[in-house]
Write a protein that holds these residues in place. Structure first.
Motif, PDB file in Angstrom:
ATOM      1  N   ASN A 158       0.868  -1.173   0.000  1.00  0.00           N
ATOM      2  CA  ASN A 158       0.000   0.000   0.000  1.00  0.00           C
ATOM      3  C   ASN A 158       0.910   1.230   0.000  1.00  0.00           C
ATOM      4  O   ASN A 158       1.312   1.726   1.042  1.00  0.00           O
ATOM      5  CB  ASN A 158      -0.879  -0.046   1.259  1.00  0.00           C
ATOM      6  N   TYR A 159       1.252   1.674  -1.219  1.00  0.00           N
ATOM      7  CA  TYR A 159       2.253   2.745  -1.342  1.00  0.00           C
ATOM      8  C   TYR A 159       1.804   4.043  -0.676  1.00  0.00           C
ATOM      9  O   TYR A 159       2.598   4.749  -0.067  1.00  0.00           O
ATOM     10  CB  TYR A 159       2.557   3.028  -2.812  1.00  0.00           C
ATOM     11  N   THR A 160       0.530   4.376  -0.823  1.00  0.00           N
ATOM     12  CA  THR A 160       0.066   5.676  -0.311  1.00  0.00           C
ATOM     13  C   THR A 160       0.033   5.713   1.221  1.00  0.00           C
ATOM     14  O   THR A 160       0.190   6.776   1.812  1.00  0.00           O
ATOM     15  CB  THR A 160      -1.331   6.025  -0.873  1.00  0.00           C
ATOM     16  N   ALA A 161      -0.135   4.534   1.836  1.00  0.00           N
ATOM     17  CA  ALA A 161      -0.244   4.509   3.301  1.00  0.00           C
ATOM     18  C   ALA A 161       1.049   4.967   3.969  1.00  0.00           C
ATOM     19  O   ALA A 161       1.031   5.547   5.057  1.00  0.00           O
ATOM     20  CB  ALA A 161      -0.613   3.112   3.775  1.00  0.00           C
ATOM     21  N   ASN A 162       2.184   4.689   3.314  1.00  0.00           N
ATOM     22  CA  ASN A 162       3.474   5.003   3.939  1.00  0.00           C
ATOM     23  C   ASN A 162       4.180   6.202   3.316  1.00  0.00           C
ATOM     24  O   ASN A 162       5.326   6.482   3.621  1.00  0.00           O
ATOM     25  CB  ASN A 162       4.384   3.788   3.851  1.00  0.00           C
ATOM     26  N   ILE A 163       3.460   6.900   2.442  1.00  0.00           N
ATOM     27  CA  ILE A 163       4.114   7.933   1.641  1.00  0.00           C
ATOM     28  C   ILE A 163       4.526   9.145   2.474  1.00  0.00           C
ATOM     29  O   ILE A 163       5.431   9.886   2.106  1.00  0.00           O
ATOM     30  CB  ILE A 163       3.193   8.324   0.455  1.00  0.00           C
ATOM     31  N   ASN A 164       3.865   9.347   3.624  1.00  0.00           N
ATOM     32  CA  ASN A 164       4.173  10.523   4.445  1.00  0.00           C
ATOM     33  C   ASN A 164       5.312  10.311   5.438  1.00  0.00           C
ATOM     34  O   ASN A 164       5.644  11.218   6.195  1.00  0.00           O
ATOM     35  CB  ASN A 164       2.915  10.953   5.214  1.00  0.00           C
TER      36      ASN A 164
END
Lengths: 100, 486
Positions: free
Chosen positions: B247-253
């Motif tokens: 889940n790329y977006t979950a860890n993007i921050n």
């Protein structure tokens, strides 16, 4: 190992890849190929003694599956893009015959 | 609010809160394409009817709250080498000008399942062979930042469409920089995923061991969203990875502080345009301020990337394009043909452009008896060394930063007379594909009012880090938000 690629060589490889080619084109490509291949010869500078050629990217495992019959495209559907067909077959002129 | 300028994330928010419908969004995009693409010429085919039908279905899904994904109702376009059932797929070649695939690529199916809306197919260099889109058999695509300049290639239509806001996201394909180089020229964010992360089934092959389908969008977050939906194992492509898609977006921050950024010294050498160099140096300083550790690294075989890439491309392409023979699909020139070989010769002579002819002939040459060891085998050995360069670098750093091109977009016609000169514009983007590693291109500023691109290169299957590091940059810069005046 600089070599020029003459028009006869160009015509020969053109036939190998089943590409019709005019005399004019053969001359144009001959000059271009020589300069491109000449540039590529820079690879000779690299010592590759004992270096194995790359043969895969990452997934080195064989992938196997059962050979099962599954529904696929119908013959009629498949032939939609064929330029020439007859009785459910792709139609082409003589395949076996006199040598070129 | 201009609907065509929305990011995926913004559009999704408006769609799911019912402030706009997909039909409105799609119609706005189609209107803009019909108005603006006269100048840019990024689309080969616009699929108005299909798009509106898909948009209506998406609106129904949203109304019922069924299977709504972040891409449901979002208009996108696709490079014209990716098969779409019932929609002409040309590879911008005369030989496939009227070819209508009977099946979808896996990526097409996945996007349809997610509810995304296809608005059209974008122009490219014929079969992906080129760096400027000028090898399209149909027409040139223009760079939206300066219509006298090229958009880059080979996914030039996709990058120009994205840059001109003619899609909310677009799907490109990168064999040796074909997503990243035009993304850099057009001020777009785009990723070439790890080889094998996205299925190649239904992609019309250029180089089977390099080809990587990847999204282009307004920012890294949107690219991450799209990649989540198109990546994954596919029984139809045995080179795809079995490992689950993160889940790329979950860890993007996640903060980038303390991460190690490698600067490959071979990519910062004489010949780079001054404005490109200064933009890249500024980007490095930005990462330093974000707390990344900057390390100089060496990829010693970089200069051999170009000959390795092109030799292997010629060889594989000459074999892949053998299927374009005028018998089963596509153009067929049979007038006066006395046998089947005659059809091959005539069809391929008329159907292929000069660059395709050059490359398949050079491929046959590099593979032929007497030259196989000197060219093809030698290139495969140096490919091993290129791969080891990356492995060594990644034992020291987490990610690499490099330019996408030594210059900004060049003028239309500037490099068309010298094929080798055109090849050299790919010098910074080709090495990643023989190595198979992922790389993400993102806007890094401007030089004489033209966009400068940079790329982040990561470890195998580590797209998550690419997105994270790109996203961190895009939180503190606004280059990616700048738009051309059209």
């Amino acid at each position: 190992m600089t070599q020029t690629i003459d028009t006869n060589t160009v015509k020969h490889v053109a036939f190998l890849v089943r590409l019709g080619i005019s005399e004019e084109e053969a001359q144009k490509f001959s000059g271009q190929f020589s300069s491109i291949i000449d540039y590529f010869n820079m690879l000779n500078e690299v010592d590759t003694e004992n270096i194995p050629p790359a043969s895969d990217i990452a997934n080195a495992e064989n992938v196997l599956r059962e050979d099962e019959v599954k529904p696929s495209m119908s013959r009629e559907e498949f032939l939609k893009n064929a330029p020439n067909s007859e009785r459910g077959y792709v139609k082409v002129p003589t395949v076996l015959g006199e040598e070129q | 609010m201009q609907l065509h300028n929305l990011t995926i994330r913004e559009a999704h928010e408006l769609l799911t809160t019912r402030k706009i419908s997909s039909v409105e969004l799609t119609q706005a995009m189609l209107n803009r394409i019909h108005e603006v693409d006269k100048k840019v010429k990024s689309y080969v085919t616009v699929t108005d009817e299909l798009a509106l039908e898909q948009a209506r279905n998406a609106d129904e899904r949203i109304a019922k709250g069924e299977n709504v994904t972040p891409l449901t109702g979002i208009p996108f376009s696709m490079k014209d080498c990716i098969s779409t059932r019932g929609v002409r797929t040309t590879c911008s070649s005369k030989i496939l000008e009227n070819y209508i695939p009977q099946y979808n690529s896996t990526v097409t199916n996945k996007l349809a399942d997610s509810g995304a809306v296809l608005v059209g197919k974008t122009n490219m260099d014929e079969f992906g062979m080129g760096s400027s889109c000028e090898n399209s058999a149909f027409f040139n695509t223009h760079n939206p930042w300066d219509l006298d300049r090229v958009p880059g290639g080979s996914s030039g239509g996709s990058a120009a469409a994205m840059s001109a806001s003619l899609a909310t996201f677009t799907i490109g394909e990168d064999t040796g920089g074909s997503v990243r180089m035009p993304a850099g020229f057009c001020n777009v964010t785009g990723i070439k995923p790890t080889y094998g992360r996205v299925s190649r089934y239904g992609l019309i092959a250029l180089v089977s061991s390099f080809d990587s389908i990847g999204p282009m969008a307004r920012n890294a977050y949107d690219c991450a969203t799209v990649l989540e939906h198109i990546a994954g194992h596919d029984p139809h492509d045995s080179t795809t990875y079995q490992s689950p898609v993160p889940n790329y977006t979950a860890n993007i921050n996640k903060p980038v502080k303390g991460m190690k950024l490698g600067i490959p010294k071979e990519y910062f050498v004489a010949g780079m345009e001054a404005g490109v160099e200064s933009a890249l140096q500024e980007a490095i300083r930005t990462y330093e301020k974000l707390g990344m550790e900057i390390h100089e690294v060496s990829l010693p075989h970089t200069k051999y990337g170009l000959p390795v890439y092109y030799l292997l491309l010629f060889a594989e392409a000459s074999s892949n394009l053998a299927r374009m023979d005028g018998t089963r699909f596509g153009l067929s020139v049979s007038d006066g043909a006395k046998d089947v070989i005659d059809i091959y010769l005539k069809t391929r002579h008329e159907g292929f452009g000069d660059e395709v002819k050059r490359r398949i002939m050079l491929g046959a040459y590099a593979l032929s008896a007497g030259y196989y060891d000197a060219y093809y085998l030698k290139a495969q050995k140096v490919r091993t060394l290129l791969r080891r360069d990356f492995e060594t670098a990644f034992s020291k750093v987490d990610i690499l930063l490099a330019p996408t091109c030594p210059t900004t977009a060049f003028k239309l016609g500037e490099k068309t007379s010298d094929p080798l000169e055109m090849y050299l514009s790919d010098i910074y983007v080709v090495a990643t594909n023989p190595a198979g590693v992922p790389a993400l291109a993102l806007p890094a500023g401007f030089s004489d009012n033209m966009p400068v691109g940079m790329q982040l290169i990561g470890k195998h299957l580590d797209e998550a880090t690419l997105f994270q590091v790109a996203h961190a940059y895009q939180q503190v810069t606004d280059w990616h938000k700048r738009q051309p005046n059209l």
